[in-house]
Design a protein around this motif. Structure first.
Motif, PDB file in Angstrom:
ATOM      1  N   SER A 129      12.814  -8.618 -27.874  1.00  0.00           N
ATOM      2  CA  SER A 129      12.048  -7.997 -26.797  1.00  0.00           C
ATOM      3  C   SER A 129      12.319  -8.636 -25.447  1.00  0.00           C
ATOM      4  O   SER A 129      12.657  -9.826 -25.354  1.00  0.00           O
ATOM      5  CB  SER A 129      10.553  -8.139 -27.122  1.00  0.00           C
ATOM      6  OG  SER A 129       9.748  -7.745 -26.037  1.00  0.00           O
ATOM      7  N   ASP A 130      12.115  -7.844 -24.402  1.00  0.00           N
ATOM      8  CA  ASP A 130      12.222  -8.370 -23.038  1.00  0.00           C
ATOM      9  C   ASP A 130      11.100  -9.350 -22.697  1.00  0.00           C
ATOM     10  O   ASP A 130      11.225 -10.120 -21.746  1.00  0.00           O
ATOM     11  CB  ASP A 130      12.247  -7.224 -22.019  1.00  0.00           C
ATOM     12  CG  ASP A 130      11.093  -6.240 -22.165  1.00  0.00           C
ATOM     13  OD1 ASP A 130      10.245  -6.429 -23.052  1.00  0.00           O
ATOM     14  OD2 ASP A 130      11.048  -5.257 -21.391  1.00  0.00           O
ATOM     15  N   GLY A 133      11.303 -13.446 -11.855  1.00  0.00           N
ATOM     16  CA  GLY A 133      12.457 -13.360 -10.968  1.00  0.00           C
ATOM     17  C   GLY A 133      12.463 -12.072 -10.171  1.00  0.00           C
ATOM     18  O   GLY A 133      11.459 -11.354 -10.089  1.00  0.00           O
ATOM     19  N   ASP A 134      13.624 -11.750  -9.598  1.00  0.00           N
ATOM     20  CA  ASP A 134      13.720 -10.540  -8.783  1.00  0.00           C
ATOM     21  C   ASP A 134      14.994  -9.752  -9.068  1.00  0.00           C
ATOM     22  O   ASP A 134      15.429  -8.940  -8.251  1.00  0.00           O
ATOM     23  CB  ASP A 134      13.640 -10.894  -7.293  1.00  0.00           C
ATOM     24  CG  ASP A 134      14.740 -11.876  -6.857  1.00  0.00           C
ATOM     25  OD1 ASP A 134      15.581 -12.247  -7.701  1.00  0.00           O
ATOM     26  OD2 ASP A 134      14.745 -12.270  -5.669  1.00  0.00           O
ATOM     27  N   ARG A 135      15.605  -9.998 -10.221  1.00  0.00           N
ATOM     28  CA  ARG A 135      16.814  -9.249 -10.589  1.00  0.00           C
ATOM     29  C   ARG A 135      16.743  -8.905 -12.072  1.00  0.00           C
ATOM     30  O   ARG A 135      15.884  -9.400 -12.819  1.00  0.00           O
ATOM     31  CB  ARG A 135      18.074 -10.076 -10.312  1.00  0.00           C
ATOM     32  CG  ARG A 135      18.113 -11.394 -11.060  1.00  0.00           C
ATOM     33  CD  ARG A 135      19.514 -11.994 -11.075  1.00  0.00           C
ATOM     34  NE  ARG A 135      19.543 -13.329 -11.668  1.00  0.00           N
ATOM     35  CZ  ARG A 135      19.521 -13.576 -12.972  1.00  0.00           C
ATOM     36  NH1 ARG A 135      19.438 -12.580 -13.846  1.00  0.00           N
ATOM     37  NH2 ARG A 135      19.556 -14.827 -13.424  1.00  0.00           N
ATOM     38  N   ALA A 136      17.669  -8.044 -12.511  1.00  0.00           N
ATOM     39  CA  ALA A 136      17.726  -7.683 -13.924  1.00  0.00           C
ATOM     40  C   ALA A 136      18.089  -8.905 -14.759  1.00  0.00           C
ATOM     41  O   ALA A 136      18.907  -9.743 -14.346  1.00  0.00           O
ATOM     42  CB  ALA A 136      18.746  -6.569 -14.140  1.00  0.00           C
ATOM     43  N   LEU A 137      17.485  -9.008 -15.916  1.00  0.00           N
ATOM     44  CA  LEU A 137      17.630 -10.191 -16.761  1.00  0.00           C
ATOM     45  C   LEU A 137      18.895 -10.125 -17.607  1.00  0.00           C
ATOM     46  O   LEU A 137      19.179  -9.119 -18.255  1.00  0.00           O
ATOM     47  CB  LEU A 137      16.402 -10.320 -17.665  1.00  0.00           C
ATOM     48  CG  LEU A 137      15.110 -10.628 -16.894  1.00  0.00           C
ATOM     49  CD1 LEU A 137      13.896 -10.241 -17.694  1.00  0.00           C
ATOM     50  CD2 LEU A 137      15.067 -12.098 -16.506  1.00  0.00           C
ATOM     51  N   ARG A 157       9.790  -2.646 -16.272  1.00  0.00           N
ATOM     52  CA  ARG A 157      10.474  -2.696 -17.565  1.00  0.00           C
ATOM     53  C   ARG A 157      11.595  -1.649 -17.620  1.00  0.00           C
ATOM     54  O   ARG A 157      11.631  -0.710 -16.828  1.00  0.00           O
ATOM     55  CB  ARG A 157       9.482  -2.435 -18.700  1.00  0.00           C
ATOM     56  CG  ARG A 157       8.188  -3.252 -18.632  1.00  0.00           C
ATOM     57  CD  ARG A 157       8.375  -4.672 -19.068  1.00  0.00           C
ATOM     58  NE  ARG A 157       8.563  -4.781 -20.503  1.00  0.00           N
ATOM     59  CZ  ARG A 157       7.561  -4.786 -21.401  1.00  0.00           C
ATOM     60  NH1 ARG A 157       6.296  -4.682 -20.995  1.00  0.00           N
ATOM     61  NH2 ARG A 157       7.817  -4.916 -22.690  1.00  0.00           N
ATOM     62  N   SER A 158      12.489  -1.801 -18.588  1.00  0.00           N
ATOM     63  CA  SER A 158      13.610  -0.871 -18.780  1.00  0.00           C
ATOM     64  C   SER A 158      13.323   0.030 -19.973  1.00  0.00           C
ATOM     65  O   SER A 158      13.974  -0.050 -21.014  1.00  0.00           O
ATOM     66  CB  SER A 158      14.908  -1.646 -19.010  1.00  0.00           C
ATOM     67  OG  SER A 158      15.253  -2.413 -17.889  1.00  0.00           O
ATOM     68  N   HIS A 171       8.502  -8.973 -13.800  1.00  0.00           N
ATOM     69  CA  HIS A 171       9.789  -8.329 -13.485  1.00  0.00           C
ATOM     70  C   HIS A 171      10.748  -8.531 -14.664  1.00  0.00           C
ATOM     71  O   HIS A 171      11.430  -9.552 -14.736  1.00  0.00           O
ATOM     72  CB  HIS A 171      10.366  -8.929 -12.201  1.00  0.00           C
ATOM     73  CG  HIS A 171      11.471  -8.115 -11.609  1.00  0.00           C
ATOM     74  ND1 HIS A 171      11.251  -6.968 -10.885  1.00  0.00           N
ATOM     75  CD2 HIS A 171      12.812  -8.263 -11.659  1.00  0.00           C
ATOM     76  CE1 HIS A 171      12.392  -6.459 -10.500  1.00  0.00           C
ATOM     77  NE2 HIS A 171      13.361  -7.225 -10.950  1.00  0.00           N
ATOM     78  N   CYS A 172      10.800  -7.556 -15.558  1.00  0.00           N
ATOM     79  CA  CYS A 172      11.613  -7.711 -16.772  1.00  0.00           C
ATOM     80  C   CYS A 172      12.620  -6.582 -16.998  1.00  0.00           C
ATOM     81  O   CYS A 172      12.863  -6.192 -18.152  1.00  0.00           O
ATOM     82  CB  CYS A 172      10.703  -7.825 -18.000  1.00  0.00           C
ATOM     83  SG  CYS A 172       9.858  -9.396 -18.142  1.00  0.00           S
TER      84      CYS A 172
END
Length: 265
Positions: free
Chosen positions: A91-92, A99-103, A174-175, A238-239
């Motif tokens: 899971s994410d 953070g502030d960007r995609a993981l 989330r994505s 932010h995930c």
């Protein structure tokens, strides 16, 4: 897909995997307790799978840690014993979301929720038992129009109808991914020799509120009925997932759709 065993086969994702895999797949439901290594080993020996996709989990409650973490380690050991390739669903929320960007896959794992902690522990136990396993971190799973609704969708619909008092987070990103898209991608990833960790989410980064609005509008309800607020400090905010590694392993027709396109269909 023959030679495939799916744990959690009666769950939302497990059911989609069973349907996508076809009649050759073997499904284990909660009748087989993943906490019981002896029973699990017997089930695996009887099925003699070439591939195991482990989706069984528990979201809440006192049994969640044992099912999610210890159970995952048992699945890895049982898969190793029969020589099966293991694809484990994670899971994410193993990330803090600060953070502030995609993981990316190598970002530090530091869960801030109890559920996230159980999934992070599961990752460690799986890789310790089976270093060749593939761990797939995914996000919120939805059905979309024409599909049975996920718990996330049922909650949004109940809130819009005034049946449940819920506030949807405006800043938990989330994505989200459609369940059949995820199932098809997992089956394709199972046929690769990839190992370690990959991220596989949908290409649209949406907040909990935005996802609820998509669900409600697609059902012909008024999104203005939804209540919202910022996420509390103990939530991962932010995930969104950077899924480039997984997408590079997949043919374009196995890439997941964005949830905006899913709910517009």
């Amino acid at each position: 897909m023959s030679g495939l065993l799916i744990t959690g086969a009666s769950g939302f994702l497990g059911s989609a995997l069973m349907a996508a895999a076809g009649p050759g797949a073997v499904g284990l439901t909660s009748a087989t307790d993943v906490r019981d290594l002896a029973a699990l080993s017997v089930a695996f020996a009887d099925a003699a799978p070439a591939v195991v996709i482990h989706t069984a989990y528990r979201q809440h409650g006192p049994e969640a840690a044992a099912i999610n973490a210890d159970g995952a380690g048992n699945v890895a050991r049982a898969a190793q014993a029969v020589g099966a390739r293991l694809v484990h669903l994670s899971s994410d929320v193993v990330f803090p979301g600060d953070g502030d960007r995609a993981l990316r896959e190598d970002d530090p794992v530091r869960p801030v929720t109890e559920y996230g902690a159980t999934k992070a522990a599961a990752e460690r136990l799986v890789l310790a038992a089976d270093p060749g396993a593939l761990l797939v971190r995914t996000s919120l799973i939805v059905g979309g129009p024409g599909h049975a609704p996920s718990p996330h969708e049922r909650l949004a619909l109940a809130a819009a109808r005034g049946e449940q008092d819920v506030q949807f987070f405006t800043d938990e990103i989330r994505s989200a991914i459609q369940v059949d898209d995820l199932a098809r991608a997992l089956l394709a990833l199972a046929e690769t020799d990839a190992r370690g960790v990959v991220h596989l989410g949908g290409p649209d980064a949406v907040s909990r509120l935005q996802l609820a609005e998509l669900v409600v509008v697609a059902a012909g309800l008024d999104p203005a009925a939804l209540r919202s607020r910022p996420a509390p400090p103990d939530r991962p905010r932010h995930c969104p997932l950077d899924s480039r590694r997984a997408l590079a392993l997949l043919a374009p027709d196995r890439h997941p759709r964005g949830v905006r396109a899913v709910f517009a269909s």
